[in-house]
Design an enzyme around this catalytic site. Structure first.
Site, PDB file in Angstrom:
ATOM      1  N   SER A 222       7.541   1.327   1.940  1.00 31.08           N
ATOM      2  CA  SER A 222       8.670   1.509   2.872  1.00 31.08           C
ATOM      3  C   SER A 222       8.376   2.435   4.047  1.00 31.08           C
ATOM      4  CB  SER A 222       9.894   2.031   2.123  1.00 31.08           C
ATOM      5  OG  SER A 222      10.524   0.981   1.456  1.00 31.08           O
TER       6      SER A 222
ATOM      7  N   LYS B  10       8.465   0.812   7.280  1.00 31.07           N
ATOM      8  CA  LYS B  10       9.744   0.482   7.937  1.00 31.07           C
ATOM      9  C   LYS B  10       9.928   1.291   9.221  1.00 31.07           C
ATOM     10  CE  LYS B  10      12.234  -1.026   3.757  1.00 31.07           C
ATOM     11  NZ  LYS B  10      11.446  -1.063   2.555  1.00 31.07           N
TER      12      LYS B  10
ATOM     13  N   TYR C   9       6.994  -8.923   6.496  1.00 30.91           N
ATOM     14  CA  TYR C   9       7.473  -7.712   5.813  1.00 30.91           C
ATOM     15  C   TYR C   9       6.540  -7.317   4.666  1.00 30.91           C
ATOM     16  CZ  TYR C   9      10.237  -4.915   2.572  1.00 30.91           C
ATOM     17  OH  TYR C   9      10.642  -3.935   1.698  1.00 30.91           O
TER      18      TYR C   9
ATOM     19  N   TYR D 276      16.260   6.897   1.149  1.00 30.12           N
ATOM     20  CA  TYR D 276      17.234   5.983   0.519  1.00 30.12           C
ATOM     21  C   TYR D 276      18.499   6.733   0.115  1.00 30.12           C
ATOM     22  CZ  TYR D 276      12.516   4.133  -0.330  1.00 30.12           C
ATOM     23  OH  TYR D 276      11.207   3.778  -0.224  1.00 30.12           O
TER      24      TYR D 276
ATOM     25  N   VAL E 245       7.395   3.245  -2.137  1.00 29.13           N
ATOM     26  CA  VAL E 245       7.159   3.169  -3.581  1.00 29.13           C
ATOM     27  C   VAL E 245       5.667   3.183  -3.950  1.00 29.13           C
ATOM     28  CG1 VAL E 245       9.366   2.107  -4.218  1.00 29.13           C
ATOM     29  CG2 VAL E 245       7.415   0.644  -3.641  1.00 29.13           C
TER      30      VAL E 245
HETATM   31  N1  GLN Z   1       7.613  -3.355  -0.540  1.00 29.35           N
HETATM   32  C1  GLN Z   1       8.620  -2.661  -1.291  1.00 29.35           C
HETATM   33  C2  GLN Z   1       9.778  -3.583  -1.611  1.00 29.35           C
HETATM   34  O1  GLN Z   1      10.082  -4.426  -0.825  1.00 29.35           O
HETATM   35  C3  GLN Z   1       9.068  -1.500  -0.477  1.00 29.35           C
HETATM   36  C4  GLN Z   1      10.099  -0.688  -1.196  1.00 29.35           C
HETATM   37  C5  GLN Z   1       9.921   0.781  -1.044  1.00 29.35           C
HETATM   38  O2  GLN Z   1       8.876   1.307  -0.732  1.00 29.35           O
HETATM   39  N2  GLN Z   1      10.976   1.469  -1.375  1.00 29.35           N
HETATM   40  O3  GLN Z   1      10.406  -3.458  -2.613  1.00 29.35           O
END
Ligand code: GLN
Length: 310
Positions: free
Chosen positions: A61, A64, A186, A238, A256
């Protein structure tokens, strides 16, 4: 400074047993829970590191923030924010619930649904992933950064929840392209492999209003940097963003894969890594490193004068 960083790592090691490596993307389950590393780059370009700072992991993430930069550069503010909002959700990063019950648009670009919508804004034109990778390499200052193919394929295969959200958004005409195209981009963005120094180099550019700390060259426009850092404050961790704001108080984004990137306004970039996660998907070790550094280097954006620790 080096001593403080070493101490931060030692402090964090005391907590890492509590973390659980992500398994919902099977390839991430191979992460070594004992890895822990940190890198800090100051505005003068001084670099400090400790532990497994050169251990590569996937951005997840954290990407992002960079896909948002790319989307804003490519299609502009009005287009991007007609697809995705700017409000925190209070829900898990992979939650689908508010897509249907609150608003058809994802609430912000830092959750999965929002990042898929953002990625769809980057799909037009030649080689979207190549363009993204070029941006990552520039921001991180390393030309050899590349895709972790195994993680990408694993996530593409396992990403049914993301697929559900993408198709729901496509059915409401929110995506700028086909759901599978947005998802593919993505998944690739999430699967770019970096280490803490790469991310600290990126974070110091954010801390320096989008300019390279040493050369002064502008890498990202100032208005884009402002939006990205603001969303890191409100949504970067988050549904743990509020607590992180109180305990650490630095604009940050977690992934993650175990990384957290943090940008201390006008001062430095920090990246920490440790694969074990808490229940919200934030790295426990990286969180503790940042907590320690914030406290001992007085980095909270509202540091004040009272040293009471909460
Ligand atoms: N690639 C992970 C997903 O889509 C990214 C989620 C994350 O890092 N929180 O679930």
């Amino acid at each position: 400074m080096q001593q403080t960083i070493d101490d931060a790592l030692a402090y964090a090691r005391g907590f890492i047993k509590e973390g659980k490596v992500a398994t919902y993307i099977p390839e991430l389950a191979k992460g070594n829970p004992d890895h822990v590393g940190v890198c800090l780059v100051t505005k003068k370009g001084e670099t400090y590191h400790a532990g497994d700072w050169q251990q590569e992991f996937t951005m997840q993430s954290i990407s992002k923030t960079m896909s948002l930069i790319l989307a804003l550069e490519l299609v502009g503010y009005d287009k991007v924010f007609s697809k995705v909002g700017v409000e925190p959700t209070g829900d898990a990063f992979n939650s689908i619930v508010k897509l249907e019950t609150k608003t058809l648009h994802p609430l912000n670009p830092m959750i999965n649904a929002g990042a898929i919508a953002t990625a769809s804004c980057c799909v037009g034109g030649e080689d979207p992933f190549g363009r993204f990778l070029d941006l990552v390499r520039t921001l991180c200052g390393r030309d050899t950064i590349t895709l972790n193919e195994a993680v990408y394929l694993s996530e593409k295969k396992a990403g049914m929840r993301n697929r559900a959200m993408a198709y729901l958004m496509q059915s409401e005409n929110i995506l700028e392209c086909d759901a599978e195209e947005a998802l593919d981009l993505y998944f690739k963005m999430c699967s770019v492999s970096i280490h803490t120094q790469d991310l600290a180099n990126y974070a110091v550019i954010l801390a320096n209003d989008g300019c390279h700390p040493v050369t002064g060259e502008r890498i990202v426009e100032s208005w884009i940097v402002r939006i990205v850092k603001t969303l890191m404050v409100t949504c970067g961790m988050y549904d743990g963003s509020g607590e992180f704001a109180i305990k650490v108080g630095i604009p940050a984004k977690s992934g993650v894969g175990g990384g957290i990137v943090a940008s201390v306004e006008g001062q430095m970039g920090i990246a920490a890594f440790c694969p074990g996660l808490d229940a919200k998907g934030n790295s426990i070790g990286a969180y503790r490193i940042l907590e320690y550094l914030s406290r001992h280097l007085n980095l909270h954006y509202f540091a004040g004068t009272d040293k009471k620790v909460v």
